[in-house]
Design an enzyme around this catalytic site. Structure first.
Site, PDB file in Angstrom:
ATOM      1  N   ASP A  38      -1.339  -2.026  -4.162  1.00 28.18           N
ATOM      2  CA  ASP A  38      -2.143  -2.113  -2.934  1.00 28.18           C
ATOM      3  C   ASP A  38      -2.438  -0.765  -2.269  1.00 28.18           C
ATOM      4  OD1 ASP A  38      -1.291  -4.655  -3.519  1.00 28.18           O
ATOM      5  OD2 ASP A  38      -0.440  -5.063  -1.553  1.00 28.18           O
ATOM      6  N   GLN A  54       0.803   1.599  -2.694  1.00 26.89           N
ATOM      7  CA  GLN A  54       2.050   1.139  -3.285  1.00 26.89           C
ATOM      8  C   GLN A  54       2.239   1.808  -4.635  1.00 26.89           C
ATOM      9  OE1 GLN A  54       4.273  -1.921  -1.784  1.00 26.89           O
ATOM     10  NE2 GLN A  54       3.616  -0.160  -0.570  1.00 26.89           N
ATOM     11  N   ASP A 160       3.207  -6.799   5.234  1.00 27.38           N
ATOM     12  CA  ASP A 160       1.868  -6.200   5.202  1.00 27.38           C
ATOM     13  C   ASP A 160       1.263  -6.046   6.600  1.00 27.38           C
ATOM     14  OD1 ASP A 160       2.389  -6.573   2.505  1.00 27.38           O
ATOM     15  OD2 ASP A 160       1.076  -8.309   2.327  1.00 27.38           O
TER      16      ASP A 160
END
Length: 478
Positions: A38, A54, A160
């Protein structure tokens, strides 16, 4: 003692020299080596665009998450910076999961999920996800401040965070899972450290997924857009064909009020590979989105080359007349253009026409005259593995990839727009293709893996004629 950040840097410096470049992107952002998923912390700060992501620097597979980091002056030419975060605190000992970045005065603040297990990692009963804060004055080196929001009672999947400023408050949305129902939770703060729980902003109804990852909430054309990546949607005809999706709900919201929407989830990308998009504002106020150009549990042949995963091109969002989000390449992408080469012909009659060889970094422009095209199928192919074509019988635009040696086969498609002309901007990199349709009406993004000698661009029309109003390509510079 060497810190985890220093260890990660030393590992990457050694590993990047061994990368096989055959599929490594020419103009997309990928990690120097190791694993990437991500995008995180997309932000403009102190004269630079920053992209965090990430990252597992120690292997080509997902592992304890770090935050990789790159910056750019123009969104297309990226400079790698040292790894920004490593799992080295009690709040994030098992991973620094996804999050976002905001500018607070002269400080860049990262807000991310600390991932940790209290006991065995074999059960989610021991999983706790908390929201953490780290800050920087130079945009490169970060001071960690630990947890700012604890796991709500009874939850385990809570991750998130996306933060934005509105009026006198900071707001945060966080994805969560309650049993088998996905949710987005809302928080409010004056200082990024003390947060007030504002309740549930939105939650899944009618089989809309068991977990809503990577939520983002912003204003576009006077409407509120809740963008997220639901897990657990069932495939339905041509819809939701990937393992997980990314899309949005459109509605109205004011602070202290519920988010009112029509419940119509619309996918943001109809290709094989697009997930976890995150948005940010450019200095001139445009809403830009970048996503992960991959899909969970899909083969990643580049792993044999020492790296895995890449990010999409930056995409500008706007709201169309029909209250649908339009998605087109950010204007900065044109800075990559080199020489332009017009197509050798604009009329095809049951034939193939060679356009280019060794097309590993090109932007193709095709404008088909649909009313003058009778062929059952017409479009463009890259070698034998990729074709992008109109299926006149099904009335669909199709992206077909065929790499059986890597277990990557199959089609993705959209219904043809109503217009009599079909305009396509197609971006081909060494291992990706992104197709943008009719000035933002749709896009389809997929990973591709051509072998040597399989990069010839060919226009084709099968069983009939096809007419192009405009056609050609630009070579793209890194």
């Amino acid at each position: 003692m060497t810190s985890l950040l220093e260890q990660a840097e030393q590992t990457l410096e050694k590993a990047q020299s061994g990368i096989n470049p055959r599929w490594y992107p020419r103009y997309h952002l990928a990690a120097r080596a190791g694993w990437m998923n991500d995008p995180n912390g997309l932000v403009w700060f102190d004269g630079w665009y920053h992209a965090f992501y990430q990252h597992h620097p120690y292997s080509i597979k997902w592992g304890p998450m770090h935050w990789g980091h790159a910056r750019s002056k123009d969104l297309v030419h990226w400079e790698h910076l040292p790894v920004a975060l490593a799992p080295e605190g009690p709040a994030d000992k098992d991973g620094c999961f996804s999050g976002s970045a905001v500018v607070d005065g002269d400080t860049l603040a990262l807000i991310y999920t600390g991932h940790k297990f209290h006991g065995s990692v074999d059960t989610d009963d021991n999983l706790y996800q908390v929201q953490c804060l780290a800050t920087s004055r130079d945009g490169i080196h970060f001071e960690r401040h630990g947890m700012v929001i604890d796991t709500p009672p009874g939850l385990h999947h809570f991750r998130d965070p996306k933060v934005w400023r509105e009026g006198e408050y900071w707001y945060m949305v966080v994805g969560s899972r309650v049993e088998n129902t996905g949710q987005v939770r809302l928080y409010r703060s004056t200082d990024l450290r003390e947060w007030h729980d504002e309740g549930i902003l939105a939650e899944a109804e009618d089989d809309m997924g068991y977990m809503w990852e990577c939520p983002d909430f912003f204003t576009l054309g006077g409407k509120r857009v809740l963008m997220f990546s639901p897990q657990g949607l069932a495939a339905e005809g041509y819809k939701n064909r990937n393992l997980f999706q990314s899309g949005y709900l459109l509605g109205e919201w004011q602070s202290g009020q519920p988010f009112s929407h029509d419940g119509q989830f619309i996918e943001m990308d109809n290709g094989h590979d697009f997930y976890a998009p995150q948005s940010f504002l450019s200095p001139d106020g445009r809403r830009i989105v970048i996503g992960w150009l991959d899909m969970w549990e899909s083969p990643l042949p580049e792993q044999q080359d020492g790296w895995a995963g890449m990010l999409s091109l930056p995409r500008e969002l706007s709201l169309g007349d029909n209250n649908c989000v339009l998605i087109k390449p950010a204007a900065e992408v044109t800075a990559l253009r080199g020489n332009y080469y017009p197509a050798p012909a604009h009329n095809l009659n049951n034939q193939k026409i060679f356009v280019a060889s060794d097309a590993d970094a090109v932007e193709v422009l095709l404008t088909w005259e649909r009313n003058a095209s009778t062929a059952e199928q017409y479009g463009i192919a890259l070698g034998e593995g990729l074709s992008i074509y109109v299926d006149n019988q099904a009335q669909r635009l199709v992206v077909d990839r065929r790499y059986p040696e890597f277990s990557l086969e199959g089609t993705r498609s959209i219904a043809l727009p109503a217009d009599s002309t079909l305009s396509l901007r197609i971006f081909i990199d060494r291992s990706s293709v992104e197709v943008f349709v009719n000035e933002g009406e749709a896009c389809l993004s997929s990973r591709i893996y051509p072998q040597p000698g399989q990069r010839d661009l060919i226009l084709f029309a099968n069983h009939g004629t096809a007419t192009l109003k405009d056609a050609g390509y630009w070579s793209l510079n890194k």
